[in-house]
Design a protein around this motif. Sequence first.
Motif, mmCIF file in Angstrom:
data_model
loop_
_atom_site.group_PDB
_atom_site.id
_atom_site.type_symbol
_atom_site.label_atom_id
_atom_site.label_comp_id
_atom_site.label_asym_id
_atom_site.label_seq_id
_atom_site.Cartn_x
_atom_site.Cartn_y
_atom_site.Cartn_z
ATOM 1 N N THR A 34 39.722 46.039 47.398
ATOM 2 C CA THR A 34 39.041 47.102 47.197
ATOM 3 C C THR A 34 39.155 48.453 47.357
ATOM 4 O O THR A 34 38.528 49.751 47.391
ATOM 5 C CB THR A 34 38.485 47.663 48.986
ATOM 6 O OG1 THR A 34 39.435 47.769 49.429
ATOM 7 C CG2 THR A 34 37.581 46.180 49.289
ATOM 8 N N SER A 52 33.693 50.155 46.528
ATOM 9 C CA SER A 52 33.545 49.537 47.389
ATOM 10 C C SER A 52 32.993 49.896 49.010
ATOM 11 O O SER A 52 33.544 50.365 49.825
ATOM 12 C CB SER A 52 35.300 49.030 48.077
ATOM 13 O OG SER A 52 36.711 48.563 47.164
ATOM 14 N N LYS A 54 28.491 48.792 50.140
ATOM 15 C CA LYS A 54 27.608 47.840 50.364
ATOM 16 C C LYS A 54 26.405 48.294 48.504
ATOM 17 O O LYS A 54 26.197 49.489 48.770
ATOM 18 C CB LYS A 54 26.317 47.409 51.156
ATOM 19 C CG LYS A 54 25.223 46.934 51.233
ATOM 20 C CD LYS A 54 24.790 46.739 52.450
ATOM 21 C CE LYS A 54 23.200 45.552 52.141
ATOM 22 N NZ LYS A 54 23.342 44.541 52.938
ATOM 23 N N HIS A 55 25.973 47.609 48.248
ATOM 24 C CA HIS A 55 25.355 48.066 46.745
ATOM 25 C C HIS A 55 26.140 48.752 45.765
ATOM 26 O O HIS A 55 25.247 49.654 45.114
ATOM 27 C CB HIS A 55 23.785 48.743 47.270
ATOM 28 C CG HIS A 55 22.792 47.934 48.040
ATOM 29 N ND1 HIS A 55 22.651 46.841 47.514
ATOM 30 C CD2 HIS A 55 22.970 48.418 49.303
ATOM 31 C CE1 HIS A 55 21.661 46.647 48.722
ATOM 32 N NE2 HIS A 55 22.002 47.379 49.674
ATOM 33 N N TYR A 58 31.088 47.642 40.502
ATOM 34 C CA TYR A 58 32.596 48.481 39.737
ATOM 35 C C TYR A 58 32.491 47.004 38.619
ATOM 36 O O TYR A 58 31.531 46.557 37.375
ATOM 37 C CB TYR A 58 33.881 46.827 40.478
ATOM 38 C CG TYR A 58 33.423 44.869 40.611
ATOM 39 C CD1 TYR A 58 34.004 44.770 39.277
ATOM 40 C CD2 TYR A 58 32.464 44.399 41.318
ATOM 41 C CE1 TYR A 58 33.572 43.316 39.467
ATOM 42 C CE2 TYR A 58 32.446 43.657 40.945
ATOM 43 C CZ TYR A 58 32.975 42.437 40.074
ATOM 44 O OH TYR A 58 32.923 41.406 39.543
ATOM 45 N N VAL A 76 27.808 43.632 40.967
ATOM 46 C CA VAL A 76 27.592 44.275 41.852
ATOM 47 C C VAL A 76 27.806 44.270 43.400
ATOM 48 O O VAL A 76 28.031 42.284 43.210
ATOM 49 C CB VAL A 76 26.174 44.475 42.129
ATOM 50 C CG1 VAL A 76 25.237 44.851 43.226
ATOM 51 C CG2 VAL A 76 25.415 45.157 40.589
ATOM 52 N N ILE A 77 28.117 44.784 44.208
ATOM 53 C CA ILE A 77 29.563 44.144 45.614
ATOM 54 C C ILE A 77 27.683 44.257 46.483
ATOM 55 O O ILE A 77 27.664 45.465 47.020
ATOM 56 C CB ILE A 77 30.197 45.245 46.170
ATOM 57 C CG1 ILE A 77 30.855 45.051 45.329
ATOM 58 C CG2 ILE A 77 30.055 44.539 47.403
ATOM 59 C CD1 ILE A 77 32.323 46.081 45.578
ATOM 60 N N HIS A 78 27.476 43.246 47.438
ATOM 61 C CA HIS A 78 26.188 42.810 47.352
ATOM 62 C C HIS A 78 26.023 43.416 48.741
ATOM 63 O O HIS A 78 25.555 44.035 49.712
ATOM 64 C CB HIS A 78 25.472 42.102 47.251
ATOM 65 C CG HIS A 78 24.348 41.843 45.896
ATOM 66 N ND1 HIS A 78 23.526 41.644 45.393
ATOM 67 C CD2 HIS A 78 24.987 41.472 44.354
ATOM 68 C CE1 HIS A 78 23.416 42.241 44.208
ATOM 69 N NE2 HIS A 78 24.508 41.549 44.186
ATOM 70 N N LEU A 80 29.691 44.987 51.716
ATOM 71 C CA LEU A 80 30.834 44.512 52.388
ATOM 72 C C LEU A 80 31.539 44.455 53.509
ATOM 73 O O LEU A 80 30.806 45.659 54.129
ATOM 74 C CB LEU A 80 31.752 45.376 51.190
ATOM 75 C CG LEU A 80 33.121 45.728 51.544
ATOM 76 C CD1 LEU A 80 33.769 46.319 50.015
ATOM 77 C CD2 LEU A 80 33.280 46.767 52.853
ATOM 78 N N ILE A 86 33.252 39.858 51.433
ATOM 79 C CA ILE A 86 32.983 40.340 49.957
ATOM 80 C C ILE A 86 31.365 39.218 49.338
ATOM 81 O O ILE A 86 32.357 38.797 49.584
ATOM 82 C CB ILE A 86 34.000 41.135 49.158
ATOM 83 C CG1 ILE A 86 34.521 42.513 50.247
ATOM 84 C CG2 ILE A 86 33.275 41.784 48.117
ATOM 85 C CD1 ILE A 86 35.754 42.347 49.041
ATOM 86 N N ARG A 88 29.820 39.412 46.078
ATOM 87 C CA ARG A 88 29.332 40.139 44.941
ATOM 88 C C ARG A 88 29.154 39.222 43.718
ATOM 89 O O ARG A 88 29.639 37.954 43.882
ATOM 90 C CB ARG A 88 30.485 40.960 44.843
ATOM 91 C CG ARG A 88 31.991 40.207 44.113
ATOM 92 C CD ARG A 88 33.327 40.561 43.842
ATOM 93 N NE ARG A 88 34.294 40.176 42.807
ATOM 94 C CZ ARG A 88 34.720 40.746 42.049
ATOM 95 N NH1 ARG A 88 35.717 41.327 42.823
ATOM 96 N NH2 ARG A 88 35.983 39.583 41.665
ATOM 97 N N THR A 89 28.880 39.847 42.632
ATOM 98 C CA THR A 89 28.545 38.874 41.000
ATOM 99 C C THR A 89 29.260 39.194 40.482
ATOM 100 O O THR A 89 30.388 40.697 40.837
ATOM 101 C CB THR A 89 27.102 39.738 40.795
ATOM 102 O OG1 THR A 89 27.471 41.370 40.435
ATOM 103 C CG2 THR A 89 25.695 39.399 41.592
#
Length: 163
Positions: A34, A52, A54-55, A58, A76-78, A80, A86, A88-89
């Motif tokens: 993060t 770092s 939500k939503h 990176y 995308v961090i969906h 955290l 965490i 993420r895609t």
Amino acid sequence: MELKTKIDAKDGQQDLVITREFDLPLELLFKAFTEPEIVEQWMGTKVLKLESKKHGGYQIETSDAKGNVAFRANGVIHELVPNQKIIRTFEMENTPFGVQLEVYEFEQLTDETCKLSMHVIYESAAQRDQVLKLPFAQGLNMAHNRIQEILTALNNQKWKRKN
């Protein structure tokens, strides 16, 4: 030599589970994923963006000696949840691998040890199998070894400053 990072990939499935125990406090391991300065150290890449939250998004990239971009990835961090999870895609640009979904779970084992579990889901079993044909396991183990080394040194510096 046995790899400390374990990969469980069942035949015919489009996912895999990666686990690794670290001799680090949980909060410190979470920072490795993060905090841009730490990510750059263990990945050996440049962090262009790391939100770092939500939503958050990176983007990372690695360049060769001439400055040409050799690798770029983003996502995308969906979700955290500090020191816990965490989701993420992850997408490598200019590759045939497509987008994968990654779920990172952080578990405290003792005050000074913790475990990282990663559940990675690919678009297809064939895509996952392509990734596994690369030196994926060795590369991931090396990256996790760097996390351990860098954060152990960071933790030791912090401890010395306290005393």
